[in-house]
Design an enzyme around this catalytic site. Sequence first.
Site, mmCIF file in Angstrom:
data_model
loop_
_atom_site.group_PDB
_atom_site.id
_atom_site.type_symbol
_atom_site.label_atom_id
_atom_site.label_comp_id
_atom_site.label_asym_id
_atom_site.label_seq_id
_atom_site.Cartn_x
_atom_site.Cartn_y
_atom_site.Cartn_z
ATOM 1 C CB CYS A 147 -11.297 48.172 10.309
ATOM 2 S SG CYS A 147 -12.173 48.340 11.874
ATOM 3 C CB CYS A 195 -10.380 48.515 16.825
ATOM 4 S SG CYS A 195 -11.469 47.822 15.566
ATOM 5 C CB ALA A 249 -9.063 38.995 -23.389
ATOM 6 C CG HIS A 284 -17.361 45.133 -9.087
ATOM 7 N ND1 HIS A 284 -17.809 44.193 -9.974
ATOM 8 C CD2 HIS A 284 -18.186 46.207 -9.242
ATOM 9 C CE1 HIS A 284 -18.850 44.674 -10.641
ATOM 10 N NE2 HIS A 284 -19.089 45.895 -10.224
ATOM 11 C CG ASN A 295 -11.849 41.171 -13.872
ATOM 12 O OD1 ASN A 295 -13.040 40.846 -13.866
ATOM 13 N ND2 ASN A 295 -11.085 41.069 -14.930
ATOM 14 C CB SER A 350 -22.025 39.156 -19.378
ATOM 15 O OG SER A 350 -22.136 39.659 -18.068
HETATM 16 P P1 NAD Z 1 -19.494 37.606 -16.495
HETATM 17 O O1 NAD Z 1 -19.058 36.326 -15.835
HETATM 18 O O2 NAD Z 1 -20.911 38.019 -16.395
HETATM 19 O O3 NAD Z 1 -19.133 37.555 -18.057
HETATM 20 C C1 NAD Z 1 -17.896 37.117 -18.515
HETATM 21 C C2 NAD Z 1 -17.817 37.411 -19.995
HETATM 22 O O4 NAD Z 1 -16.526 37.037 -20.430
HETATM 23 C C3 NAD Z 1 -18.823 36.621 -20.850
HETATM 24 O O5 NAD Z 1 -19.505 37.537 -21.697
HETATM 25 C C4 NAD Z 1 -17.939 35.670 -21.670
HETATM 26 O O6 NAD Z 1 -18.451 35.470 -22.986
HETATM 27 C C5 NAD Z 1 -16.638 36.418 -21.702
HETATM 28 N N1 NAD Z 1 -15.435 35.600 -21.866
HETATM 29 C C6 NAD Z 1 -15.226 34.325 -21.451
HETATM 30 N N2 NAD Z 1 -13.976 33.944 -21.781
HETATM 31 C C7 NAD Z 1 -13.390 35.009 -22.393
HETATM 32 C C8 NAD Z 1 -12.101 35.250 -22.941
HETATM 33 N N3 NAD Z 1 -11.150 34.299 -22.933
HETATM 34 N N4 NAD Z 1 -11.842 36.458 -23.475
HETATM 35 C C9 NAD Z 1 -12.783 37.430 -23.491
HETATM 36 N N5 NAD Z 1 -14.023 37.254 -23.000
HETATM 37 C C10 NAD Z 1 -14.323 36.062 -22.460
HETATM 38 O O7 NAD Z 1 -18.487 38.697 -15.954
HETATM 39 P P2 NAD Z 1 -18.615 40.257 -15.801
HETATM 40 O O8 NAD Z 1 -19.307 40.830 -16.997
HETATM 41 O O9 NAD Z 1 -17.251 40.731 -15.455
HETATM 42 O O10 NAD Z 1 -19.580 40.521 -14.555
HETATM 43 C C11 NAD Z 1 -19.774 39.635 -13.504
HETATM 44 C C12 NAD Z 1 -19.219 40.070 -12.143
HETATM 45 O O11 NAD Z 1 -18.313 39.065 -11.725
HETATM 46 C C13 NAD Z 1 -18.455 41.302 -12.066
HETATM 47 O O12 NAD Z 1 -19.056 41.994 -11.060
HETATM 48 C C14 NAD Z 1 -17.018 40.929 -11.620
HETATM 49 O O13 NAD Z 1 -16.640 41.737 -10.524
HETATM 50 C C15 NAD Z 1 -17.160 39.596 -11.066
HETATM 51 N N6 NAD Z 1 -16.046 38.644 -11.288
HETATM 52 C C16 NAD Z 1 -14.727 38.979 -11.179
HETATM 53 C C17 NAD Z 1 -13.746 38.008 -11.386
HETATM 54 C C18 NAD Z 1 -12.292 38.371 -11.288
HETATM 55 O O14 NAD Z 1 -11.913 39.228 -10.522
HETATM 56 N N7 NAD Z 1 -11.467 37.718 -12.107
HETATM 57 C C19 NAD Z 1 -14.094 36.716 -11.706
HETATM 58 C C20 NAD Z 1 -15.438 36.410 -11.765
HETATM 59 C C21 NAD Z 1 -16.408 37.373 -11.578
#
Ligand code: NAD
Length: 232
Positions: A118, A140, A221, A110, A93, A179
Amino acid sequence: MNILDHNRIVLFTGAGMSAESGVPTYRGQGGIWNEYKWEEYACQTAFDEDPMCVLDFHELRRIEALKCEPHSGHQMIKEVQEEHDDVWIVTQNIDGIHQRAENKNVVELHGSLWRLRCENEGHIFYDLDKAEYRSRKCTCGSWLRPDIIWFNDMLDPENIERSNEHISCCDLFISIGTSGFVWPAAGYPKLAKSSGALCIEINPDPSEQSHMYDRIYHETAGEGLRKLFKSD
Ligand code: NAD
């Protein structure tokens, strides 16, 4: 064995961890990429072509993230870290919610929405959360880009190394709300298992990597963490 008798714990968090706070995921229902084309907002080519448009998009992400508060799961991680020395968070995240919840030892695989860099004058970083610098340009004159991994970007090798180091010697690995689709995330449960760690997954839905886990909580979660740490 009580779950907290483990000595070296890694929590690996994905978009689902923040979804419970209200931050949209990228894909799936309500996902950001259903509304926006990543090609126009989340890659170096888009930034080179229209930096203002890309920066506006990321400013909107920050505004949205600030409307969201850490949830009970973040609080539980804070408590576990207070009771235990060696607890690391490896997160995909970029929203900074772990830090707002006073979670520590966070490796941001990430990058962070809250940092700009920069690319012209070496790597100069500006921390937006410290309001250290609010201009969109470096001193710059170059545009500052968000210090996050966009589509087609390489991950920071130092972050990969730090994550690998912690995961390859942990004895408890807990994946929360990912995921497991994206590399190197997809390889982490295997890495943890090869070090003999107990591997636990918390996700309301099955993930790509579910078969790798010793124990699965099909929960959100906050609820999964509560069951794991409070009623084990
Ligand atoms: P993803 O979107 O691929 O998967 C999200 C997962 O979370 C799913 O498997 C889903 O079943 C699960 N989920 C949904 N609600 C939930 C809950 N309440 N509790 C627990 N699990 C729950 O996300 P990913 O696997 O993190 O990978 C995707 C990419 O997206 C990553 O690279 C990440 O950096 C980026 N991302 C980041 C953010 C953020 O910073 N909040 C938001 C969106 C995407």
